[in-house]
Structure formats: C-alpha cells, structure tokens
Write a protein that holds these residues in place. Structure first.
Motif, PDB file in Angstrom:
ATOM      1  N   ASP A  43       0.807  -1.222   0.000  1.00 42.79           N
ATOM      2  CA  ASP A  43       0.000   0.000   0.000  1.00 42.79           C
ATOM      3  C   ASP A  43       0.838   1.268   0.000  1.00 42.79           C
ATOM      4  O   ASP A  43       0.297   2.373  -0.028  1.00 42.79           O
ATOM      5  CB  ASP A  43      -0.927   0.016   1.228  1.00 42.79           C
ATOM      6  CG  ASP A  43      -1.958  -1.090   1.166  1.00 42.79           C
ATOM      7  OD1 ASP A  43      -2.383  -1.437   0.055  1.00 42.79           O
ATOM      8  OD2 ASP A  43      -2.318  -1.621   2.231  1.00 42.79           O
ATOM      9  N   ILE A  44       2.161   1.118   0.063  1.00 48.63           N
ATOM     10  CA  ILE A  44       3.027   2.287   0.114  1.00 48.63           C
ATOM     11  C   ILE A  44       3.429   2.684  -1.308  1.00 48.63           C
ATOM     12  O   ILE A  44       4.183   1.991  -1.980  1.00 48.63           O
ATOM     13  CB  ILE A  44       4.298   2.015   0.952  1.00 48.63           C
ATOM     14  CG1 ILE A  44       3.921   1.639   2.387  1.00 48.63           C
ATOM     15  CG2 ILE A  44       5.217   3.234   0.942  1.00 48.63           C
ATOM     16  CD1 ILE A  44       5.105   1.219   3.243  1.00 48.63           C
ATOM     17  N   ALA A  45       2.876   3.789  -1.777  1.00 49.82           N
ATOM     18  CA  ALA A  45       3.241   4.300  -3.104  1.00 49.82           C
ATOM     19  C   ALA A  45       4.615   4.949  -3.025  1.00 49.82           C
ATOM     20  O   ALA A  45       4.945   5.632  -2.056  1.00 49.82           O
ATOM     21  CB  ALA A  45       2.208   5.310  -3.581  1.00 49.82           C
ATOM     22  N   VAL A  46       5.412   4.712  -4.038  1.00 51.53           N
ATOM     23  CA  VAL A  46       6.760   5.263  -4.080  1.00 51.53           C
ATOM     24  C   VAL A  46       6.683   6.749  -4.427  1.00 51.53           C
ATOM     25  O   VAL A  46       6.031   7.122  -5.405  1.00 51.53           O
ATOM     26  CB  VAL A  46       7.588   4.490  -5.132  1.00 51.53           C
ATOM     27  CG1 VAL A  46       8.945   5.116  -5.339  1.00 51.53           C
ATOM     28  CG2 VAL A  46       7.725   3.035  -4.713  1.00 51.53           C
ATOM     29  N   PRO A  47       7.319   7.618  -3.609  1.00 51.69           N
ATOM     30  CA  PRO A  47       7.320   9.049  -3.943  1.00 51.69           C
ATOM     31  C   PRO A  47       7.924   9.279  -5.331  1.00 51.69           C
ATOM     32  O   PRO A  47       8.826   8.544  -5.759  1.00 51.69           O
ATOM     33  CB  PRO A  47       8.204   9.674  -2.854  1.00 51.69           C
ATOM     34  CG  PRO A  47       8.141   8.717  -1.711  1.00 51.69           C
ATOM     35  CD  PRO A  47       8.033   7.351  -2.354  1.00 51.69           C
ATOM     36  N   PRO A  48       7.448  10.271  -6.053  1.00 52.05           N
ATOM     37  CA  PRO A  48       7.853  10.467  -7.452  1.00 52.05           C
ATOM     38  C   PRO A  48       9.351  10.493  -7.734  1.00 52.05           C
ATOM     39  O   PRO A  48       9.797   9.869  -8.684  1.00 52.05           O
ATOM     40  CB  PRO A  48       7.206  11.803  -7.813  1.00 52.05           C
ATOM     41  CG  PRO A  48       6.025  11.899  -6.922  1.00 52.05           C
ATOM     42  CD  PRO A  48       6.454  11.244  -5.636  1.00 52.05           C
ATOM     43  N   THR A  49      10.139  11.177  -6.929  1.00 56.23           N
ATOM     44  CA  THR A  49      11.563  11.287  -7.251  1.00 56.23           C
ATOM     45  C   THR A  49      12.397  10.124  -6.719  1.00 56.23           C
ATOM     46  O   THR A  49      13.596  10.061  -6.966  1.00 56.23           O
ATOM     47  CB  THR A  49      12.133  12.620  -6.719  1.00 56.23           C
ATOM     48  OG1 THR A  49      11.893  12.693  -5.316  1.00 56.23           O
ATOM     49  CG2 THR A  49      11.494  13.805  -7.430  1.00 56.23           C
TER      50      THR A  49
END
Length: 144
Positions: A43-49
C-alpha cells in the motif's frame, strides 16, 4: 576532453531493484512526506523522485561517465524530468534500463551536456516511468 557524439544510443547496464519499504519510508520522511504507520508494503506508493535516487545506490553510479573519460570534478547536475506511466509500490521489483540519448555543447565548448534517459519497468515489461537526466560538464580551458 569532449565526449564524442558517437555515444548517443549507448545502452548502459540495466539495474534490477526491489523497492524496500523501509527505504521508501526513509525517503518520504527526508522529503517531508508523512506515511502512516502500519501500512502494508503493497500500500506504500513510491514518492515520485524516489526512482531517480535508486540509480544512485549502485556501487559506482557514475562509472559510465568515468568510462567516457569525464572528469567527475567538472560535472554539474543540469536537470531531471519524470514521465510516469503508473505508480510503483514498495516491495515491487523494477528494472531500470538507461541509455545515452544526446550529447551537445554550448558556449563554444565550455559547457557540454549529456542526456541520459532511463526506462523503468516492472519485471513483466509494464512501463512504470521514464527518467531523463541532463548532466553538464564544464570545460574551463574552452572558455579562454
């Protein structure tokens, strides 16, 4: 020493990486993003950068520049761009495939630019993101 335009199209070694949930939490905290405790890794989306930072975790992330004869003390960060196709999640295994897409100079050769594009996919080939980074190499002797 200028980098030859012959390197355009050169594919650099691919990097396979499993996104560690702890690394994502640490990165999110470093950029000021709060993730609730107790989230399942999926459920942890990877931050964009974050994807850009993964390439820097190699043993020698700039070996490809050294192989081109670039003096790393003359390298500056020019820019980075992200084109997202889907969201990556912690726990996923991704493959990054970098290649050199452009080399050009400005200011009568005093500044040289190398553009690297990295296609990030899931193991099954599904596109996740395209990362574009531009590095600037100073050639002080050309400015004279």
């Amino acid at each position: 020493m200028p980098v030859s335009a012959d390197v355009i199209g050169t594919e650099l070694p691919p990097l396979t990486m499993t996104i560690d949930p702890g690394r994502v939490r640490f990165f999110a905290k470093a950029i000021g993003e709060c993730l609730p405790d107790g989230l399942d890794a999926a459920d942890i989306a990877v931050p964009p950068t974050f994807l850009f930072a993964l390439e820097l975790e190699q043993t020698d992330p700039f070996a490809w520049l050294t192989a081109l004869g670039v003096d790393l003390s003359l390298v500056l960060h020019g820019s980075q761009q992200f084109i997202y196709h889907t969201t990556a999640k912690a726990g996923e295994t991704l493959i990054a495939r970098p290649r050199i897409v452009d080399v050009y100079s400005k200011k009568s050769g005093a500044l040289e630019f190398i553009v690297k594009q990295t296609a990030v996919t899931r193991k099954d080939g599904t596109p996740v993101a395209d990362l574009v980074s531009t590095l600037v190499i100073r050639h002080p002797e050309a400015a004279r």
